[in-house]
Design an enzyme around this catalytic site. Structure first.
Site, PDB file in Angstrom:
ATOM      1  N   MET A 165     -52.923 -31.365 -45.674  1.00 63.32           N
ATOM      2  CA  MET A 165     -52.628 -32.727 -45.245  1.00 63.32           C
ATOM      3  C   MET A 165     -51.951 -33.446 -46.399  1.00 63.32           C
ATOM      4  SD  MET A 165     -56.389 -34.459 -44.955  1.00 63.32           S
ATOM      5  CE  MET A 165     -57.670 -34.258 -46.188  1.00 63.32           C
ATOM      6  N   ARG A 301     -64.002 -34.773 -45.404  1.00 65.93           N
ATOM      7  CA  ARG A 301     -65.068 -35.494 -46.110  1.00 65.93           C
ATOM      8  C   ARG A 301     -66.406 -34.789 -45.956  1.00 65.93           C
ATOM      9  NH1 ARG A 301     -62.851 -41.539 -44.386  1.00 65.93           N
ATOM     10  NH2 ARG A 301     -61.308 -41.649 -46.076  1.00 65.93           N
ATOM     11  N   TYR A 445     -61.695 -37.287 -54.552  1.00 64.91           N
ATOM     12  CA  TYR A 445     -60.737 -37.091 -53.467  1.00 64.91           C
ATOM     13  C   TYR A 445     -61.374 -37.270 -52.087  1.00 64.91           C
ATOM     14  CZ  TYR A 445     -61.936 -31.963 -53.708  1.00 64.91           C
ATOM     15  OH  TYR A 445     -62.546 -30.733 -53.747  1.00 64.91           O
ATOM     16  N   GLU A 446     -60.495 -37.354 -51.078  1.00 64.52           N
ATOM     17  CA  GLU A 446     -60.884 -37.700 -49.708  1.00 64.52           C
ATOM     18  C   GLU A 446     -61.558 -39.069 -49.633  1.00 64.52           C
ATOM     19  OE1 GLU A 446     -59.503 -36.049 -47.624  1.00 64.52           O
ATOM     20  OE2 GLU A 446     -59.032 -34.321 -48.858  1.00 64.52           O
ATOM     21  N   GLY A 447     -61.090 -39.984 -50.441  1.00 65.49           N
ATOM     22  CA  GLY A 447     -61.674 -41.328 -50.491  1.00 65.49           C
ATOM     23  C   GLY A 447     -62.769 -41.353 -51.528  1.00 65.49           C
TER      24      GLY A 447
END
Length: 603
Positions: A165, A301, A445-447
């Site tokens: 992504m 996540r 990462y991933e927020g």
């Protein structure tokens, strides 16, 4: 080299004795024929794969890292990675939970999560390549057209092609509303994409014959902000044909411009990706790309949370083995190994504190993660709409907790376990410092975990007036009512009930303050997630203690020591770790003034 043994006994305990996975899955027609033996067999075979093929190339992969070739703009993964990936595909592992229609095995998500845990324990950098591919496949399944599904899903499910992504750009990370990558429509229905992406995990590598990038970009007439983002399929090589017969065609116009030199996960290629008129196809609806991408992001996540669990577990195993063998000093209460010049350091109270902290968070996290995986199965496949909605609500509520609480714990426990080894923990050959370095990215990462905290408090709790939190709270209330009169359970039930009441009051208090000043939510969010994370873990630890105490009572002197140990670790969690909530509640209630009153220029 570090050691690792897949925790089969605890995995089986969680799946069958605590969660009743088979009983939960049986009402789903998809899993009507599933049995415990099948679950156990798959987990054991997956564990052998991780122990035998991934662990041996983890430390060497970290030392070697990925290599970028400027002339060909290609990436070579560390020695052994490609062979391990080939074996992974040959055994059918990429399609473990994939749809049978596209070549998958159609097994439950709980098996996928169990496999993830073991992959991340043995080689997180390698595991990210197939992990992102599974997320891409889920995005295609939910948002792709039939033609797109037929072209890409068989290849992604087999592992022949991998997925990524592509979100982040040099000038924007979390704030995707600022992204600049543009997509120009073409006469044949395709698009030409131009722009630059950074921090793209697995963006270029030599493991598979093709890489399918899911890219966020803007159409020419797109609204500003996040409402103007669309999602596009941009493969490294254009696809010719569809289904299992699809082949790679011409090279597309996107290339790796370089790889990042990182603190950890050296064996995974974190790429700068340049799109120069690359051909792409819209997936999902125009200007609804962020909604489609969240399918993949939320799955990622959950995966990242399990990365925290995996590293927590392997760090614990290595620290425990070291503590049993390393002799240093004498026990404060008297000599424990008179035949040796010193006692093993496991006799020391604080060494035990570090080890028990790691063990309690690993075992609590395993029960939580596997339950969330079962919620995913119910959400997608349960025939009852009310059950599906409940599971969807739990998935939404728990995703930020899985991601943030488990990765916080994973990093902190890896650091504590490094401390068990002392100076040797800081030396590369023991492998512990790699676990610490690898674990740190999981909090980012991933927020970032702060963003997960804001998501939990702002979107998942306050935005629906606490409805989802109350639904989970009912599970806790039901458990308390069922077990509250049992004297042997009081040490677990009483603090669980007390924390539940405090979370209810704190949520109301923060909500009222945030109504007057939204910054109050930002100031309390991180503390709030830690508090709710402990509420979740306390619930699952109480459930595990209940099962273990029941077995101890039934089996008496013949009981498996596993159950006595489980109660001991449960007691440690409630007495030593749960009290963190007291200071966190006080911190959350202190308000935002102490964070915001210092002028910006004074920093």
């Amino acid at each position: 080299m570090p050691i690792y043994k897949a925790p089969f006994r605890d995995q089986q305990f969680v799946m069958h004795e605590v969660l009743g996975a088979v009983e939960m899955l049986k009402p789903l027609p998809r899993y009507a024929d599933l049995d415990a033996d099948t679950l156990n067999q798959v987990v054991e075979e997956a564990g052998k794969f991780c122990e035998e093929l991934l662990l041996p190339v983890n430390q060497s992969g970290d030392a070697e890292g990925c290599t970028y070739d400027v002339a060909s703009r290609s990436v070579k993964t560390p020695r052994g990675f490609k062979d391990a990936y080939a074996a992974f595909c040959a055994a059918g592992w990429p399609g473990l939970a994939g749809e049978t229609e596209y070549g998958g095995q159609g097994l439950p998500h709980v098996l996928q999560i169990a496999f993830y845990e073991m992959q991340y324990s043995t080689n997180q950098a390698w595991a990210m390549y197939p992990g992102l591919t599974i997320g891409a496949a889920e995005c295609f399944l939910l948002h792709g057209s039939e033609e797109q599904k037929n072209i890409y899903l068989p290849k992604l499910t087999s592992g022949q092609w991998t997925g990524t992504m592509c979100l982040t750009e040099p000038h924007c990370g979390t704030d995707l509303g600022m992204l600049r990558t543009r997509a120009e429509p073409q006469a044949d229905g395709s698009y030409r994409l131009t722009g630059a992406k950074i921090f793209i995990s697995s963006g270029e590598h030599d493991l598979a014959e093709n890489i399918v990038h899911l890219v966020l970009a803007r159409l020419p007439d797109a609204p500003q902000g996040t409402k103007g983002i669309s999602l596009f399929i941009v493969p490294k090589f254009l696809a010719e044909g569809s289904g299992v017969d699809a082949k790679v065609g011409a090279r597309n116009g996107l290339y790796c411009g370089g790889i990042e030199h990182k603190m950890g996960i050296h064996g995974n290629a974190t790429c700068q990706m340049n799109l120069d008129g690359a051909t792409g196809w819209l997936i999902g609806q125009p200007n609804k790309g962020l909604n489609a991408m969240f399918t993949m992001m939320n799955g990622a996540r959950l995966g990242v949370g399990v990365q925290g669990l995996g590293l927590n577990e392997v760090a614990y195993q290595n620290a425990a083995a070291y503590a049993r063998d390393r002799i240093q000093g004498r026990s404060l209460s008297g000599v424990k190994a008179p035949d040796k010049p010193a006692d093993p350091i496991i006799v020391h109270a604080d060494v035990r504190r570090m080890l028990l902290t790691a063990r309690a968070y690993a075992e609590g996290g395993r029960a939580f993660a596997y339950w969330v995986a079962l919620m995913a199965d119910l959400q997608f496949h349960h025939p009852d709409e009310l059950q599906k909605k409940f599971a969807a609500d739990m998935m939404a509520l728990m995703t930020p907790i899985v991601k943030a609480f488990m990765t916080d714990n994973g990093f902190n426990c890896a650091s504590e376990c490094l401390g068990v080894l002392g100076g040797h923990g800081y030396i590369r050959e023991w492998g512990m410092e790699q676990f610490v370095r690898d674990a740190r990215i999981n909090m980012i990462y991933e927020g970032t975990n702060t963003i997960q905290s804001l998501d939990l408090l702002g979107r998942k709790v306050l935005m629906d007036n606490g409805a989802r939190l109350k639904a989970f709270g009912k599970l806790i209330t039901d458990f308390i009512e069922e077990n509250g009169t049992a004297s042997e359970m009081s040490e677990f039930v009483t603090p669980l009930a007390d924390l539940g009441d405090k979370v209810t009051k704190l949520t109301t208090e923060i909500g009222m303050k945030a109504f007057a000043n939204p910054d109050e939510a930002g100031g309390a969010a991180v503390d709030y997630l830690r508090i709710v994370g402990h509420l979740v873990y306390a619930y699952f630890w109480a459930r595990m203690a209940k099962v273990a105490l029941t077995r101890i009572k039934a089996d008496g002197d013949r009981v498996d020591p596993f159950y006595r140990d489980k109660v001991t670790v449960a007691r440690f969690y409630f007495e030593r770790l749960l009290p963190e909530t007291a200071s966190r509640i006080r911190s959350a209630r202190s308000g935002v003034k102490n964070l915001m009153e210092l002028p910006a220029e004074s920093f």
